[in-house]
Design a protein around this motif. Structure first.
Motif, PDB file in Angstrom:
ATOM      1  N   ILE A 108      29.864  43.209  37.566  1.00 43.39           N
ATOM      2  CA  ILE A 108      30.009  41.779  38.139  1.00 43.39           C
ATOM      3  C   ILE A 108      30.495  40.924  36.950  1.00 43.39           C
ATOM      4  O   ILE A 108      31.454  40.283  37.078  1.00 43.39           O
ATOM      5  N   ILE A 109      29.911  41.023  35.821  1.00 41.08           N
ATOM      6  CA  ILE A 109      30.368  40.184  34.417  1.00 41.08           C
ATOM      7  C   ILE A 109      31.757  40.583  34.317  1.00 41.08           C
ATOM      8  O   ILE A 109      32.500  39.951  33.906  1.00 41.08           O
ATOM      9  N   GLU A 110      32.090  41.941  34.394  1.00 40.55           N
ATOM     10  CA  GLU A 110      33.203  42.394  34.163  1.00 40.55           C
ATOM     11  C   GLU A 110      34.504  42.004  35.007  1.00 40.55           C
ATOM     12  O   GLU A 110      35.362  41.575  34.593  1.00 40.55           O
ATOM     13  N   ALA A 111      33.995  41.851  36.372  1.00 41.48           N
ATOM     14  CA  ALA A 111      34.863  41.275  37.490  1.00 41.48           C
ATOM     15  C   ALA A 111      35.335  39.765  37.183  1.00 41.48           C
ATOM     16  O   ALA A 111      36.305  39.145  37.189  1.00 41.48           O
ATOM     17  N   LEU A 112      34.089  39.070  36.830  1.00 38.17           N
ATOM     18  CA  LEU A 112      34.133  37.594  36.437  1.00 38.17           C
ATOM     19  C   LEU A 112      34.913  37.342  35.398  1.00 38.17           C
ATOM     20  O   LEU A 112      35.859  36.464  35.297  1.00 38.17           O
ATOM     21  N   ALA A 113      35.103  38.216  34.300  1.00 36.86           N
ATOM     22  CA  ALA A 113      35.855  37.954  33.115  1.00 36.86           C
ATOM     23  C   ALA A 113      37.316  38.348  33.409  1.00 36.86           C
ATOM     24  O   ALA A 113      38.141  37.632  32.994  1.00 36.86           O
ATOM     25  N   ALA A 114      37.390  39.274  34.378  1.00 35.01           N
ATOM     26  CA  ALA A 114      38.698  39.587  34.628  1.00 35.01           C
ATOM     27  C   ALA A 114      39.592  38.714  35.492  1.00 35.01           C
ATOM     28  O   ALA A 114      40.585  38.260  35.331  1.00 35.01           O
ATOM     29  N   VAL A 115      38.821  37.833  36.284  1.00 31.91           N
ATOM     30  CA  VAL A 115      39.260  36.819  37.243  1.00 31.91           C
ATOM     31  C   VAL A 115      39.421  35.452  36.361  1.00 31.91           C
ATOM     32  O   VAL A 115      40.616  34.994  36.491  1.00 31.91           O
ATOM     33  N   ILE A 116      38.649  35.312  35.148  1.00 31.29           N
ATOM     34  CA  ILE A 116      39.045  34.252  34.520  1.00 31.29           C
ATOM     35  C   ILE A 116      40.480  34.440  33.421  1.00 31.29           C
ATOM     36  O   ILE A 116      41.264  33.505  33.492  1.00 31.29           O
ATOM     37  N   VAL A 117      40.344  35.813  33.038  1.00 33.57           N
ATOM     38  CA  VAL A 117      41.427  36.112  32.301  1.00 33.57           C
ATOM     39  C   VAL A 117      42.977  35.955  32.993  1.00 33.57           C
ATOM     40  O   VAL A 117      43.879  35.632  32.599  1.00 33.57           O
ATOM     41  N   SER A 118      42.741  36.488  34.404  1.00 33.73           N
ATOM     42  CA  SER A 118      43.998  36.617  35.071  1.00 33.73           C
ATOM     43  C   SER A 118      44.298  35.262  35.585  1.00 33.73           C
ATOM     44  O   SER A 118      45.651  34.930  35.267  1.00 33.73           O
ATOM     45  N   LEU A 128      43.822  42.053  36.039  1.00 36.04           N
ATOM     46  CA  LEU A 128      43.980  42.375  37.695  1.00 36.04           C
ATOM     47  C   LEU A 128      43.523  43.728  37.878  1.00 36.04           C
ATOM     48  O   LEU A 128      42.754  44.147  38.670  1.00 36.04           O
ATOM     49  N   CYS A 129      44.033  44.699  37.170  1.00 31.78           N
ATOM     50  CA  CYS A 129      43.936  46.174  37.096  1.00 31.78           C
ATOM     51  C   CYS A 129      42.310  46.321  36.795  1.00 31.78           C
ATOM     52  O   CYS A 129      41.749  47.151  37.656  1.00 31.78           O
ATOM     53  N   ASN A 130      41.942  45.921  35.763  1.00 27.85           N
ATOM     54  CA  ASN A 130      40.573  45.690  35.518  1.00 27.85           C
ATOM     55  C   ASN A 130      39.723  44.935  36.345  1.00 27.85           C
ATOM     56  O   ASN A 130      38.457  45.648  36.696  1.00 27.85           O
ATOM     57  N   LEU A 131      39.918  43.998  37.244  1.00 31.55           N
ATOM     58  CA  LEU A 131      39.222  43.741  38.215  1.00 31.55           C
ATOM     59  C   LEU A 131      39.143  44.583  39.326  1.00 31.55           C
ATOM     60  O   LEU A 131      37.855  44.855  39.698  1.00 31.55           O
ATOM     61  N   TRP A 132      40.214  45.192  39.789  1.00 36.11           N
ATOM     62  CA  TRP A 132      40.275  46.199  40.764  1.00 36.11           C
ATOM     63  C   TRP A 132      39.203  47.318  40.355  1.00 36.11           C
ATOM     64  O   TRP A 132      38.496  47.909  41.122  1.00 36.11           O
ATOM     65  N   LEU A 133      39.243  47.791  39.073  1.00 36.34           N
ATOM     66  CA  LEU A 133      38.165  49.024  38.732  1.00 36.34           C
ATOM     67  C   LEU A 133      36.926  48.369  38.713  1.00 36.34           C
ATOM     68  O   LEU A 133      36.212  49.328  39.139  1.00 36.34           O
TER      69      LEU A 133
END
Length: 152
Positions: free
Chosen positions: A70-80, A128-133
């Motif tokens: 979840i933390i990784e996904a949140l970070a990926a959303v912010i960076v994207s 976005l790829c990291n978010l998907w993963l």
């Protein structure tokens, strides 16, 4: 690697021409600066693609790793989101420099500033790829105590 070797070559060329021959090239410092700009944006995208960014470990993951995902996904959303906004801003910067050339090398300035479009575009893509993963495979974070192994 090509950009790094090119940057090293330009800097060594400038130092040798300045201190050995006392006749520096007028273009080498500017070319090194432009090469460094491209290197920074390409390297940032490379690091994001490998999930090796500098991070602060907020949670070790424990058994399931869902919190880390979840933390990784949140970070990926912010960076994207930030990267996509910067792509649009970079297009504006390129538009303001249309028709301008650099004084030392004569390189059109949009060629220099397109590096930010390319770099932020790649950052957004890899985020976005990291978010998907992170969303699709949260189990990859299971039991990861080390931040480098878990990607967070």
């Amino acid at each position: 690697m090509v950009l790094l070797v090119g940057l090293l070559t330009l800097v060594v060329l400038q130092v040798v021409s300045r201190y050995v021959f006392s006749s520096p090239f007028s273009w080498s410092e500017e070319a090194a600066r432009f090469t460094f700009i491209w290197l920074v944006f390409v390297a940032a995208a490379f690091v994001t693609a490998r999930r090796r960014n500098i991070t602060v470990q907020l949670y070790g993951g424990g058994k399931t790793g869902k919190v880390v995902a979840i933390i990784e996904a949140l970070a990926a959303v912010i960076v994207s989101v930030v990267s996509i906004a910067m792509v649009f801003g970079s297009f504006g910067l390129m538009a303001t420099t249309m028709g301008l050339t650099s004084p030392g090398t004569g390189i059109p300035l949009p060629v220099v500033y397109v590096s930010s479009v390319v770099g932020f575009g790649l950052l957004a893509f890899h985020s976005l790829c990291n978010l998907w993963l992170a969303v699709r495979y949260p189990s990859q974070f299971a039991g990861t105590i080390d931040a480098e192994k878990g990607g967070v």
